[in-house]
Design a protein around this motif. Structure first.
Motif, short mmCIF file in Angstrom:
data_model
loop_
_atom_site.label_atom_id
_atom_site.label_comp_id
_atom_site.label_asym_id
_atom_site.label_seq_id
_atom_site.Cartn_x
_atom_site.Cartn_y
_atom_site.Cartn_z
N SER A 64 18.64 31.64 -2.46
CA SER A 64 19.90 32.22 -2.01
C SER A 64 20.29 31.56 -0.69
N LEU A 65 21.53 31.80 -0.24
CA LEU A 65 22.00 31.20 1.01
C LEU A 65 21.14 31.62 2.20
N GLY A 66 20.55 32.82 2.12
CA GLY A 66 19.74 33.32 3.22
C GLY A 66 18.45 32.55 3.42
N ALA A 67 18.17 31.57 2.55
CA ALA A 67 16.92 30.80 2.68
C ALA A 67 16.98 29.85 3.87
N ARG A 111 15.14 25.91 9.13
CA ARG A 111 14.11 25.80 8.10
C ARG A 111 14.63 26.37 6.78
N VAL A 112 14.06 25.90 5.67
CA VAL A 112 14.32 26.50 4.36
C VAL A 112 13.08 27.32 4.02
N ILE A 113 13.24 28.61 3.90
CA ILE A 113 12.11 29.49 3.66
C ILE A 113 12.06 29.87 2.18
N MET A 114 10.90 30.33 1.74
CA MET A 114 10.76 30.87 0.40
C MET A 114 10.16 32.27 0.51
N LEU A 116 13.60 20.79 -5.39
CA LEU A 116 13.50 20.52 -3.96
C LEU A 116 12.14 19.92 -3.64
N HIS A 117 12.15 18.95 -2.72
CA HIS A 117 10.92 18.29 -2.30
C HIS A 117 10.81 18.34 -0.77
N PRO A 118 9.59 18.35 -0.25
CA PRO A 118 9.43 18.32 1.21
C PRO A 118 10.19 17.15 1.82
N GLY A 119 10.88 17.42 2.90
CA GLY A 119 11.69 16.39 3.54
C GLY A 119 13.15 16.44 3.16
N ASP A 120 13.48 17.14 2.06
CA ASP A 120 14.89 17.36 1.72
C ASP A 120 15.54 18.23 2.80
N ILE A 121 16.85 18.09 2.91
CA ILE A 121 17.63 18.91 3.84
C ILE A 121 18.69 19.64 3.03
N LEU A 122 18.79 20.94 3.23
CA LEU A 122 19.83 21.74 2.58
C LEU A 122 20.85 22.17 3.62
N LEU A 123 22.13 22.13 3.23
CA LEU A 123 23.22 22.60 4.08
C LEU A 123 24.04 23.63 3.31
N VAL A 124 24.57 24.59 4.02
CA VAL A 124 25.42 25.62 3.41
C VAL A 124 26.78 25.01 3.12
N ARG A 125 27.19 25.05 1.86
CA ARG A 125 28.49 24.48 1.47
C ARG A 125 29.63 25.46 1.70
N GLY A 126 29.38 26.76 1.50
CA GLY A 126 30.45 27.73 1.65
C GLY A 126 29.93 29.07 2.12
N ASN A 127 30.72 29.74 2.98
CA ASN A 127 30.34 31.05 3.49
C ASN A 127 31.58 31.72 4.06
N ARG A 160 28.48 29.60 9.76
CA ARG A 160 27.32 29.37 8.90
C ARG A 160 27.51 28.16 7.99
N VAL A 161 28.75 27.70 7.88
CA VAL A 161 29.03 26.57 7.00
C VAL A 161 28.42 25.30 7.57
N ALA A 162 27.74 24.53 6.69
CA ALA A 162 27.07 23.28 7.05
C ALA A 162 25.87 23.49 7.96
N ARG A 163 25.39 24.71 8.09
CA ARG A 163 24.12 24.94 8.78
C ARG A 163 23.02 24.27 7.95
N ALA A 164 22.12 23.59 8.63
CA ALA A 164 21.12 22.79 7.94
C ALA A 164 19.74 23.39 8.07
N GLY A 165 18.92 23.18 7.04
CA GLY A 165 17.53 23.62 7.05
C GLY A 165 16.65 22.58 6.39
N LEU A 166 15.46 22.40 6.92
CA LEU A 166 14.52 21.41 6.39
C LEU A 166 13.60 22.04 5.36
N VAL A 167 13.45 21.38 4.22
CA VAL A 167 12.52 21.82 3.18
C VAL A 167 11.11 21.42 3.60
#
Length: 423
Positions: free
Chosen positions: A245-248, A253-256, A277-288, A293-300
């Motif tokens: 979910s977006l809350g990750a 960081r990207v949490i599980m 998803l693999h370690p080292g990937d980066i996720l960004l929020v596309r919409g909110n 919160r938009v484009a906030r980044a987190g590291l996998v």
């Protein structure tokens, strides 16, 4: 004990054309003039449908009653249909009734009687809950005599004011700590770790000055993959394919975990490996709905190597090339200069702000040498962890103080403490 309806009566008074101030209800300030809470326009075209509340009436938001959105009116005024008005019957102190309704004991009684209100058409989910007066009035409550009600109300007015003042101070501290955290990050990402570093003019309004040896580059020049949107298959009733979910995305960081994991139907996907998803990937929020919160980044992180997760369509995945560390990209993406760029680019439709892959690729980022990036990441991890710990401790203190407030209210209105001795 007796039913609340024996203490109050519902009032629905409407007087077309009456000239009274427009009122609102704050969880902390009670019933106040709306002008004290917002700079928004104070008047609708017509106030004929507005309800009248009189001095001494109890006003509450029927959809936010559980959170304590209620209070005693200190002057006559007008309120919208979201609010209900109750007038204390003879021999009842309105302050006591409000304290009673804010107690954790009464809240538990409310929860047991709440009814859901759906939204979004026939496929809409539960958006909120409410307890109408017809149900509220049936709750059995503790009603001592009026002189005891006043003693209890005086005691709780005094003690809750002390707790509220302490909570306000701690909330202000949290705000200051967040500002301090942002200042630490922004300073290092614009000046480096050397306070005497020579700066040069970049010509960009987003990153006007950078240390000599750094570059201001578009994100597209540091990417090796993406931006790529995720997918959102239908939910699954089985513990099959995990998605986030977006809350990750939290604090870079990207949490599980159960609170951010949902199971989806893999049968609609041709392949899941390309979405994994693999370690080292980066996720960004596309919409909110919140543009910040938009484009906030987190590291996998490395924990995703052993857990198979895909990501939903409101998240974007990227990977960086050897010119930039993924940890540094996350710090830079979440810093104030990048946030300003996102706010300028984000588009909104039906209340949701969104960015596209092209917007991400065009972001202007600072690019120090890799060794300096590594030193900056280590420094920021260390400094912000200290601040984050202080924030967490302060927020826990606030939580305990609010729990103490609810317990104090319950103890006083249920006769568990003698407030005459505690005064």
């Amino acid at each position: 004990m007796t039913r609340l309806g024996a203490a109050v009566q519902k009032i629905d008074e409407r007087i077309p054309g009456v000239d009274l101030p427009l009122m609102s209800v704050s969880q902390t300030k009670g019933v106040v003039r709306r002008s004290e809470l917002t700079d928004a326009p104070q008047r609708a075209e017509s106030l004929d449908a507005y309800k009248v509340c009189r001095k001494g009436d109890i006003v509450f938001n029927r959809m936010k009653i559980r959170s304590g959105a209620m209070g005693v009116a200190h002057e006559d005024g007008l309120i919208t249909y979201h609010y209900e008005v109750m007038r204390p019957r003879e021999g009842m102190d309105p302050r006591y009734i409000v304290h009673l309704m804010k107690s954790s004991w009464f809240t538990s009684e409310l929860i047991a009687r709440e009814r859901g209100i759906s939204a979004g058409g026939e496929h809409g989910g539960i958006r909120t809950t409410e307890v109408p007066f017809s149900v509220l009035r049936t709750i059995d409550v503790f009603l001592p005599k009026i002189d005891e009600q006043r003693i209890i109300a005086d005691y709780l007015d005094r003690e809750t004011a002390r707790i509220d003042m302490l909570v306000d101070e701690q909330q202000h501290l949290v705000e200051m700590l967040h500002l301090r955290r942002r200042a630490v990050v922004d300073a290092v990402l614009s000046q480096g770790l050397d306070s005497e570093a020579v700066l040069f003019r970049t010509g960009s309004p987003w990153l006007p000055d950078l240390p000599v040896g750094w570059k201001a580059v578009r994100a597209k020049h540091v990417l090796s993959f993406g931006p790529a949107n995720g997918v959102s298959p239908a939910p699954s009733d089985t513990d099959d394919l995990k998605s986030l979910s977006l809350g990750a995305i939290r604090n870079g960081r990207v949490i599980m975990g159960p609170e951010v994991t949902k199971f989806v139907d893999r049968s609609s996907l041709e392949s899941t490996e390309s979405l994994r998803l693999h370690p080292g990937d980066i996720l960004l929020v596309r919409g909110n709905g919140n543009v910040d919160r938009v484009a906030r980044a987190g590291l996998v992180g490395p924990e995703f190597a052993a857990e198979k997760y895909i990501y939903p369509d409101l998240l974007i995945r990227i990977r960086v090339n050897s010119s930039m560390l993924p940890e540094f990209f996350v710090w830079a993406c979440n810093a104030s200069p990048t946030r300003a760029q996102v706010r300028a680019q984000a588009r909104t439709a039906v209340g949701t702000f969104k960015v596209a892959g092209g917007d991400i690729r065009s972001l202007l980022l600072p690019l120090p040498p890799v060794d300096e990036q590594r030193a900056i990441v280590a420094y920021l991890d260390k400094q912000t962890s200290k601040i984050d710990q202080l924030i967490a401790e302060t927020e826990r203190f606030i939580e305990l103080a609010q729990e103490r407030r609810g317990a104090l209210l319950t103890a006083a209105v249920t006769g568990q403490i003698d407030v005459r001795e505690a005064a």
